[in-house]
Write a protein that holds these residues in place. Structure first.
Motif, PDB file in Angstrom:
ATOM      1  N   ILE A 181      -7.823  -1.261 -10.501  1.00  8.50           N
ATOM      2  CA  ILE A 181      -9.115  -1.603  -8.689  1.00  8.50           C
ATOM      3  C   ILE A 181      -8.577  -2.446  -7.695  1.00  8.50           C
ATOM      4  O   ILE A 181      -8.254  -2.647  -7.238  1.00  8.50           O
ATOM      5  CB  ILE A 181     -10.433  -1.310  -8.899  1.00  8.50           C
ATOM      6  N   ALA A 182      -8.210  -3.621  -9.036  1.00 10.53           N
ATOM      7  CA  ALA A 182      -7.432  -4.924  -8.346  1.00 10.53           C
ATOM      8  C   ALA A 182      -5.633  -5.068  -7.908  1.00 10.53           C
ATOM      9  O   ALA A 182      -6.152  -4.663  -6.555  1.00 10.53           O
ATOM     10  CB  ALA A 182      -7.231  -6.164 -10.039  1.00 10.53           C
ATOM     11  N   TYR A 183      -5.427  -3.522  -8.768  1.00  9.14           N
ATOM     12  CA  TYR A 183      -4.326  -3.490  -7.948  1.00  9.14           C
ATOM     13  C   TYR A 183      -3.938  -2.631  -7.153  1.00  9.14           C
ATOM     14  O   TYR A 183      -3.278  -2.776  -6.075  1.00  9.14           O
ATOM     15  CB  TYR A 183      -3.208  -2.351  -9.477  1.00  9.14           C
ATOM     16  N   ILE A 184      -4.634  -1.870  -6.965  1.00  8.88           N
ATOM     17  CA  ILE A 184      -4.594  -1.157  -5.437  1.00  8.88           C
ATOM     18  C   ILE A 184      -5.268  -1.896  -4.249  1.00  8.88           C
ATOM     19  O   ILE A 184      -5.208  -1.637  -3.465  1.00  8.88           O
ATOM     20  CB  ILE A 184      -5.776   0.248  -5.391  1.00  8.88           C
ATOM     21  N   THR A 185      -6.427  -2.794  -4.725  1.00  8.23           N
ATOM     22  CA  THR A 185      -7.002  -3.441  -3.975  1.00  8.23           C
ATOM     23  C   THR A 185      -5.815  -4.502  -2.847  1.00  8.23           C
ATOM     24  O   THR A 185      -5.677  -4.868  -1.977  1.00  8.23           O
ATOM     25  CB  THR A 185      -8.311  -4.223  -4.328  1.00  8.23           C
ATOM     26  N   THR A 186      -4.915  -5.413  -3.888  1.00 11.24           N
ATOM     27  CA  THR A 186      -4.198  -6.298  -3.766  1.00 11.24           C
ATOM     28  C   THR A 186      -2.911  -5.594  -2.788  1.00 11.24           C
ATOM     29  O   THR A 186      -2.553  -6.347  -1.889  1.00 11.24           O
ATOM     30  CB  THR A 186      -2.932  -7.104  -4.820  1.00 11.24           C
ATOM     31  N   GLY A 187      -3.098  -4.236  -3.068  1.00 10.92           N
ATOM     32  CA  GLY A 187      -1.167  -3.505  -2.912  1.00 10.92           C
ATOM     33  C   GLY A 187      -2.204  -2.992  -1.465  1.00 10.92           C
ATOM     34  O   GLY A 187      -1.187  -3.195  -0.673  1.00 10.92           O
ATOM     35  N   SER A 188      -3.366  -3.078  -1.792  1.00 13.89           N
ATOM     36  CA  SER A 188      -4.042  -2.416   0.224  1.00 13.89           C
ATOM     37  C   SER A 188      -3.946  -3.328   0.985  1.00 13.89           C
ATOM     38  O   SER A 188      -3.040  -3.545   2.379  1.00 13.89           O
ATOM     39  CB  SER A 188      -4.807  -1.966   0.338  1.00 13.89           C
TER      40      SER A 188
ATOM     41  N   SER B 224      -1.596  -6.708   0.620  1.00 13.99           N
ATOM     42  CA  SER B 224      -0.304  -6.356   1.311  1.00 13.99           C
ATOM     43  C   SER B 224      -0.090  -5.863   1.920  1.00 13.99           C
ATOM     44  O   SER B 224       1.212  -6.531   2.999  1.00 13.99           O
ATOM     45  CB  SER B 224       0.411  -6.360  -0.090  1.00 13.99           C
ATOM     46  N   PHE B 225      -0.371  -4.364   2.048  1.00 11.01           N
ATOM     47  CA  PHE B 225       1.084  -3.449   3.101  1.00 11.01           C
ATOM     48  C   PHE B 225      -0.155  -4.048   3.847  1.00 11.01           C
ATOM     49  O   PHE B 225       1.338  -4.220   5.647  1.00 11.01           O
ATOM     50  CB  PHE B 225       0.237  -2.233   2.223  1.00 11.01           C
ATOM     51  N   LEU B 226      -1.329  -4.146   4.493  1.00 10.61           N
ATOM     52  CA  LEU B 226      -2.080  -4.496   5.917  1.00 10.61           C
ATOM     53  C   LEU B 226      -1.490  -5.612   6.252  1.00 10.61           C
ATOM     54  O   LEU B 226      -1.348  -5.800   7.459  1.00 10.61           O
ATOM     55  CB  LEU B 226      -3.540  -4.169   5.996  1.00 10.61           C
ATOM     56  N   LEU B 227      -1.589  -6.413   5.619  1.00  8.25           N
ATOM     57  CA  LEU B 227      -0.558  -7.823   5.953  1.00  8.25           C
ATOM     58  C   LEU B 227       0.240  -7.806   6.815  1.00  8.25           C
ATOM     59  O   LEU B 227       0.796  -8.446   7.752  1.00  8.25           O
ATOM     60  CB  LEU B 227      -1.202  -8.577   4.827  1.00  8.25           C
ATOM     61  N   GLY B 228       1.686  -6.511   6.461  1.00  2.00           N
ATOM     62  CA  GLY B 228       2.762  -6.710   6.280  1.00  2.00           C
ATOM     63  C   GLY B 228       2.938  -6.189   7.785  1.00  2.00           C
ATOM     64  O   GLY B 228       3.487  -6.150   8.477  1.00  2.00           O
ATOM     65  N   VAL B 229       2.070  -4.908   7.931  1.00  2.00           N
ATOM     66  CA  VAL B 229       2.108  -4.477   9.201  1.00  2.00           C
ATOM     67  C   VAL B 229       1.052  -5.017  10.415  1.00  2.00           C
ATOM     68  O   VAL B 229       1.920  -5.391  10.876  1.00  2.00           O
ATOM     69  CB  VAL B 229       1.302  -3.526   9.006  1.00  2.00           C
ATOM     70  N   VAL B 230       0.708  -6.042   9.630  1.00  2.00           N
ATOM     71  CA  VAL B 230       0.429  -7.047  10.397  1.00  2.00           C
ATOM     72  C   VAL B 230       1.668  -7.945  11.028  1.00  2.00           C
ATOM     73  O   VAL B 230       1.304  -8.549  12.231  1.00  2.00           O
ATOM     74  CB  VAL B 230      -0.693  -7.720  11.077  1.00  2.00           C
ATOM     75  N   LEU B 231       2.050  -8.902  10.441  1.00  3.33           N
ATOM     76  CA  LEU B 231       2.483  -8.954  10.456  1.00  3.33           C
ATOM     77  C   LEU B 231       4.470  -8.740  11.374  1.00  3.33           C
ATOM     78  O   LEU B 231       5.060  -9.482  12.187  1.00  3.33           O
ATOM     79  CB  LEU B 231       3.095 -10.312   9.074  1.00  3.33           C
ATOM     80  N   LEU B 232       4.274  -7.234  11.450  1.00  4.45           N
ATOM     81  CA  LEU B 232       5.416  -6.863  11.736  1.00  4.45           C
ATOM     82  C   LEU B 232       4.846  -6.405  13.029  1.00  4.45           C
ATOM     83  O   LEU B 232       5.546  -6.538  14.063  1.00  4.45           O
ATOM     84  CB  LEU B 232       6.011  -5.358  11.071  1.00  4.45           C
TER      85      LEU B 232
END
Length: 184
Positions: free
Chosen positions: A150-157, A159-167
């Motif tokens: 759960i911790a890996y999936i939450t951290t990955g999600s 990070s992915f959303l933050l990357g999309v927002v910054l892009l």
């Protein structure tokens, strides 16, 4: 060192006739068993190499007699190694034994009543400790504790959303004029 003895029996017709074999080899990490822990160097029996040591108060046997198997005595005893691995949290689990699966077609522990015989050697009352026996199933992905997944999936999600927002922010607010072009 935790030195209680646990024995598991299958109750058949009201008697404890079938002992469940509990495997004590293979419970320590390979790196701990083969790299980190070593017996004192020297020639001769382990008793001679540990002659200037004394056993702790609650140990039934000295360190050089922890097991009948000579390859599992002294500081390379797997029960000792498992106990010496530092726990990350104050509430922890330590692997005691493994119940080996005979085949994939038959259950490891068949349905029925079981009896657990405990020889209590390690007192925990002085520090308000508790002991429990937990039977758990593991697979190639680990045990039944979902926290790490759960911790890996939450951290990955996140990070992915933050990357999309910054892009999106980068494409929307980037300076479209090229600073290399100089107009006079």
């Amino acid at each position: 060192m935790f030195n209680d003895t646990l024995e598991l029996f299958l109750v058949v017709n009201g008697s404890f006739s079938t002992a469940i074999p509990l495997k004590k080899k293979g419970i320590a990490w390979w790196t701990d068993k083969n790299v980190k822990f070593r017996n004192p160097p020297g020639e001769g029996p382990l008793q001679e190499r540990f002659k200037d040591t004394t056993k702790p108060v609650n140990w039934v046997k000295p360190v050089y007699l922890l097991d009948s198997d000579q390859d599992n005595n002294g500081f390379i005893n797997e029960d000792f190694i498992v106990w010496m691995r530092t726990a990350a949290l104050p509430t922890f689990r330590k692997l005691y034994r493994i119940i080996e699966r005979k085949s994939d077609l038959h259950p490891t522990l068949p349905a029925g009543d079981y009896f657990l015989n405990i020889k209590y050697n390690y007192p925990v009352h002085s520090f308000d400790g508790r002991k429990r026996m937990i039977l758990s199933t593991i697979s190639w992905m680990g045990g039944k504790n979902p926290f790490l997944g759960i911790a890996y999936i939450t951290t990955g999600s996140i990070s992915f959303l933050l990357g999309v927002v910054l892009l999106v922010i980068n494409h929307k607010y980037r300076n479209s004029s090229n600073t290399a072009d100089i107009t006079i």
